[in-house]
Scaffold this active site. Structure first.
Site, PDB file in Angstrom:
ATOM      1  N   CYS A  21      -2.480  21.156 -34.975  1.00  0.00           N
ATOM      2  CA  CYS A  21      -1.452  20.223 -34.778  1.00  0.00           C
ATOM      3  C   CYS A  21      -2.127  18.829 -34.887  1.00  0.00           C
ATOM      4  CB  CYS A  21      -0.721  20.350 -33.777  1.00  0.00           C
ATOM      5  SG  CYS A  21       0.946  19.698 -33.920  1.00  0.00           S
ATOM      6  N   LYS A  79      12.325  14.521 -35.425  1.00  0.00           N
ATOM      7  CA  LYS A  79      11.287  15.483 -35.304  1.00  0.00           C
ATOM      8  C   LYS A  79      11.448  16.857 -35.760  1.00  0.00           C
ATOM      9  CE  LYS A  79       9.055  17.205 -31.034  1.00  0.00           C
ATOM     10  NZ  LYS A  79       9.172  17.209 -29.493  1.00  0.00           N
ATOM     11  N   SER A 118       6.661  21.385 -33.636  1.00  0.00           N
ATOM     12  CA  SER A 118       7.004  20.578 -32.584  1.00  0.00           C
ATOM     13  C   SER A 118       6.128  19.288 -33.028  1.00  0.00           C
ATOM     14  CB  SER A 118       6.954  21.057 -31.158  1.00  0.00           C
ATOM     15  OG  SER A 118       7.103  20.005 -30.474  1.00  0.00           O
ATOM     16  N   HIS A 149       2.085  24.582 -34.146  1.00  0.00           N
ATOM     17  CA  HIS A 149       1.758  25.317 -32.720  1.00  0.00           C
ATOM     18  C   HIS A 149       1.887  26.803 -32.779  1.00  0.00           C
ATOM     19  CE1 HIS A 149       0.750  21.628 -30.372  1.00  0.00           C
ATOM     20  NE2 HIS A 149       1.804  21.218 -30.844  1.00  0.00           N
ATOM     21  N   GLU A 200       0.324  28.780 -31.528  1.00  0.00           N
ATOM     22  CA  GLU A 200      -0.393  29.187 -30.215  1.00  0.00           C
ATOM     23  C   GLU A 200       0.899  29.275 -29.146  1.00  0.00           C
ATOM     24  OE1 GLU A 200      -0.546  24.945 -29.332  1.00  0.00           O
ATOM     25  OE2 GLU A 200      -0.816  26.354 -31.014  1.00  0.00           O
ATOM     26  N   ARG A 253      13.096  19.241 -21.200  1.00  0.00           N
ATOM     27  CA  ARG A 253      12.515  18.055 -20.576  1.00  0.00           C
ATOM     28  C   ARG A 253      13.154  17.003 -21.577  1.00  0.00           C
ATOM     29  NH1 ARG A 253       7.122  17.676 -23.442  1.00  0.00           N
ATOM     30  NH2 ARG A 253       8.574  16.923 -25.062  1.00  0.00           N
TER      31      ARG A 253
END
Length: 312
Positions: free
Chosen positions: A142, A163, A192, A235, A237, A249
């Site tokens: 990333c 985003k 992300s 991402h 992972e 969040r």
């Protein structure tokens, strides 16, 4: 073969519950085989979670891997206890005399900053240069991939209007690549990020091959044979709940954020998200480690002494 990690690392208990093979330090010493030395420069804020994610992916390969956790020396972590860092991490200055078969540099939540304004950019540049002499194969994730692409090839990152957030279908551009052995023609990967690199920039003279991309979110995985480097711009992972935690969040903080694309069943955030990328994450890391094993120097001290391309 199992992964060798410190006996008291919090990831150990989590991975053991999941059935990941783990080797204790006494058993590792009895193995008549040189374990692959893999370093993880962890730039993510929740270091315990991130180290668990990467250890999980490396712990299911058939080779013995010894994981060394590394951190930036002049940067104080805000979300990880100092005792954890002292117990399990070494600064890059403490490991820079060593050689590594593989070295991973993670993402970081600072992508909207110009690279030169990142507080540890100068140290990171030295680390990237060090990988060319002390590391057989580097794997950038990333923001780490964007930083490496900029440092080595001047490939710019571009700010997105909104985003790129969710789980997106990706296309396998190179089924014959050893890194994509066993991959489907298309598959899902978590995304992300607020920035991107563009395929046109990758194709414009940089010695990179674009292995995986998405019509919706652009380049995903590129390889560089001459430098034994992999660039993963997303991402892969991530845990099953990583995107959910980011979404919750942001909602709690009043940040304007859409429901992650293709993540929740029927786009309903009250439902349990499904993991549609786990198998390909394990495949990618297994393929990478297999390529490292087949091509790295038998004597680790010989790493960096001559070019050792992973793919002929």
């Amino acid at each position: 073969m199992p992964i060798k990690i410190p006996d008291q690392l919090p990831a150990r208990e989590i991975l053991a519950r999941e059935g990941v093979a783990i080797m204790d330090e006494r058993t590792a010493l009895r193995q008549d085989i040189r374990p692959l030395q893999i370093g993880l420069l962890n730039l993510m804020p929740n270091k315990i979670r991130t180290e668990t994610q990467f250890a999980r992916l490396m712990g299911t390969t058939p080779l013995q891997v010894e994981l060394t956790l590394v951190r930036i020396g002049n940067h104080k972590a805000k979300n990880t206890p100092e005792e954890h860092l002292i117990a399990f991490y070494q600064t890059w200055a403490e490991v820079k005399a060593r050689k590594f078969d593989g070295f991973i540099i993670t993402g970081a939540p600072i992508e909207l900053l110009p690279f030169e304004e990142v507080t540890y950019w100068e140290e990171l540049k030295r680390i990237l240069d060090w990988t060319t002499t002390n590391v057989h194969s580097s794997f950038f994730i990333c923001w780490g991939a964007m930083a490496a692409a900029w440092h080595f090839h001047g490939i710019q990152k571009h700010t997105l209007e909104k985003k790129a957030f969710g789980v997106f279908r990706h296309r396998n551009n190179s089924p014959a690549s050893p890194y994509l052995a066993g991959f489907s023609d298309d598959f899902s990967i978590p995304v992300s990020r607020w920035t991107e690199v563009r395929a046109d920039d990758i194709h414009a003279g940089a010695p990179l091959e674009l292995l995986v991309e998405s019509d919706a979110t652009g380049p995903c995985l590129a390889t560089e044979t001459a430098g034994n480097r992999l660039y993963m711009f997303n991402h892969i992972e991530y845990d099953s709940t990583s995107l959910k935690e980011e979404y919750d969040r942001d909602v709690a903080a009043g940040t304007s954020i859409g429901v992650p694309h293709g993540y929740y069943p029927d786009d309903d955030p009250t439902r349990q998200p499904l993991n549609r990328w786990r198998s390909h994450a394990h495949l990618l890391f297994g393929n990478w480690i297999n390529q490292v094993y087949q091509t790295t120097a038998y004597d680790i001290g010989n790493i960096g002494k001559k070019p050792q391309p992973l793919v002929a």
